[in-house]
Design a protein around this motif. Structure first.
Motif, short mmCIF file in Angstrom:
data_model
loop_
_atom_site.label_atom_id
_atom_site.label_comp_id
_atom_site.label_asym_id
_atom_site.label_seq_id
_atom_site.Cartn_x
_atom_site.Cartn_y
_atom_site.Cartn_z
N ARG A 313 40.42 35.40 31.24
CA ARG A 313 40.15 34.22 32.06
C ARG A 313 39.10 34.51 33.11
O ARG A 313 38.28 33.65 33.43
CB ARG A 313 41.43 33.74 32.73
CG ARG A 313 41.24 32.57 33.67
CD ARG A 313 42.55 32.12 34.28
NE ARG A 313 43.42 31.53 33.27
CZ ARG A 313 44.66 31.12 33.52
NH1 ARG A 313 45.17 31.27 34.74
NH2 ARG A 313 45.39 30.59 32.57
N ASP A 314 39.11 35.72 33.65
CA ASP A 314 38.16 36.06 34.71
C ASP A 314 37.95 37.57 34.74
O ASP A 314 38.79 38.33 34.24
CB ASP A 314 38.69 35.58 36.07
CG ASP A 314 37.56 35.29 37.05
OD1 ASP A 314 36.40 35.62 36.73
OD2 ASP A 314 37.84 34.77 38.14
N ILE A 315 36.83 37.99 35.32
CA ILE A 315 36.50 39.41 35.44
C ILE A 315 35.98 39.67 36.84
O ILE A 315 35.10 38.96 37.33
CB ILE A 315 35.41 39.83 34.42
CG1 ILE A 315 35.87 39.52 32.98
CG2 ILE A 315 35.11 41.34 34.55
CD1 ILE A 315 34.78 39.70 31.95
N GLY A 316 36.56 40.66 37.49
CA GLY A 316 36.10 41.07 38.82
C GLY A 316 35.44 42.43 38.73
O GLY A 316 36.07 43.40 38.30
N TYR A 317 34.16 42.51 39.11
CA TYR A 317 33.40 43.76 39.02
C TYR A 317 33.21 44.31 40.42
O TYR A 317 32.67 43.62 41.30
CB TYR A 317 32.05 43.49 38.36
CG TYR A 317 31.15 44.71 38.29
CD1 TYR A 317 31.35 45.68 37.32
CD2 TYR A 317 30.10 44.87 39.19
CE1 TYR A 317 30.52 46.79 37.24
CE2 TYR A 317 29.27 46.00 39.13
CZ TYR A 317 29.49 46.95 38.16
OH TYR A 317 28.68 48.05 38.09
#
Length: 369
Positions: A313-317
């Protein structure tokens, strides 16, 4: 701590309670803080950690129980007669005094001679790496330097125990990280017992030999940082220290030293290490840290335990790590953290990808509360 030999308790709370009107700030707390250790009281605002410290400092009196230091009951002993000193969150430096005057203030109050005071001030300036800045005023210093002056003033009287109330709250993130290492090294060099109150999990984990996690005036768990992180005693502790995935499940039996569990999130069921497995039918929660989960873009060859299918659903880098938020069937989500060890990824995972998250049986902690 530098050595593994048992140390005697320096400060002791025995069944201590404190109320403010109808609010119970500290509720029947029993706790030992050992001689020479760096101890942290960790918890959210209003959990009672600052009140517990103030009870030790003498700024509050307990409504029940006993507070002692070095085996001596502190009841009725005023703050200035206790062998502790406190560094406040605001630093509370005197703006009309220079750095040397601030450090010397408590020594003058004790009636120490002029030559002895001057020698102690120079010793403290060297200790906190502020040599040559004794004549500056607080408003001529950076935030980090003001913090060091407050620390030097608190240590100048050579207390048996130093109390630190959110000492790095006013510093920016980079300076906080640098100061942690300096503070830890200073405590190890001095051998003085340090007690820090903080709501910052990273701060407590990087500084303390042991941590007491507090909740609503009571202590949830006391242990070294690695034990609290890897073996939390409850869902509250697991969730308060870092990110965690929690899966509700029911114990169905044991198999080869592992406990078998059934949970809606995983059709093939769960397997986990649990030396003291509760009996079948017991509802438990599996706690799995995001970095202990593995993310795959290909489905397993057959239905496998501890494997959950979902969609990214989402990606945090964040540079060194990437965190993937994976939506499971229904409304639940889980988080998987991957170290960015390589600059190039052959098949990057993107939003909308179908993925399978899995974990080893020894990566999960079985919690009953």
């Amino acid at each position: 701590m530098a050595d593994s030999a048992p140390r005697p308790p320096l400060a002791r709370f025995e069944g201590v309670s404190k109320r403010f009107g109808e609010v119970t700030a500290v509720n029947d707390v029993t706790l030992d803080i050992l001689e020479g250790e760096f101890f942290a009281l960790l918890g959210p605002s209003g959990c009672g950690k600052t009140t517990l410290m103030r009870l030790l400092a003498g700024f509050e009196a307990p409504d029940g129980g006993r507070v002692s230091l070095g085996g001596q009951d502190l009841a009725g002993t005023p703050p200035h007669r206790r062998p502790v000193n406190m560094m406040f969150q605001s630093y509370a430096l005197f703006p009309h005094l220079d750095v040397a005057g601030n450090i010397a203030f408590g020594l003058r109050q004790e009636g120490l001679g002029r030559a002895a005071i001057a020698a102690r001030v120079e010793e403290m300036l060297a200790l906190v790496q502020l040599t040559g800045l004794g004549r500056r005023r607080p408003d001529q210093l950076s935030g980090g330097q003001r913090q060091r002056v407050a620390l030097a003033r608190a240590l100048a009287k050579r207390p048996r125990m130093l109390l630190l109330d959110e000492p790095m709250a006013a510093l920016d993130r980079k300076l906080r990280e640098e100061t942690r290492f300096e503070l830890k090294a200073l405590q190890a060099r001095l051998g003085t017992t340090f007690l820090i109150v903080t709501h910052d999990q990273e701060e407590a984990m990087s500084l303390a030999d042991r941590i007491a996690v507090m909740r609503e005036g009571a202590i949830e768990q006391v242990a070294p940082p690695a034990e609290i992180y890897e073996a939390p005693a409850s869902r509250y502790v697991a969730g308060f220290l870092g990110e965690v995935n929690l899966f509700e499940a029911a114990v169905t039996g044991t198999e080869g030293g592992l406990v078998k569990l059934a949970g809606a999130a995983c059709p093939a069921g769960f397997l986990a290490q649990a030396p003291d497995a509760p009996p079948p039918g017991t509802t438990v929660w599996l706690a799995v840290r995001p970095e202990k989960m593995v993310l795959a873009q290909d489905p397993p060859a057959a239905a496998a335990p501890n494997t959950l299918a979902g969609e990214v659903r989402d990606i945090g880098y964040t540079g060194d790590w990437s965190t993937y938020v994976v939506a499971l069937e229904g409304d639940s989500t889980l988080r998987v953290a991957r170290a960015n060890a390589s600059r190039h990824v052959q098949r990057p995972i993107v939003r909308g990808d179908k993925v399978w998250a899995s974990f080893a049986p020894d990566a999960a902690v079985v919690l009953t509360r």
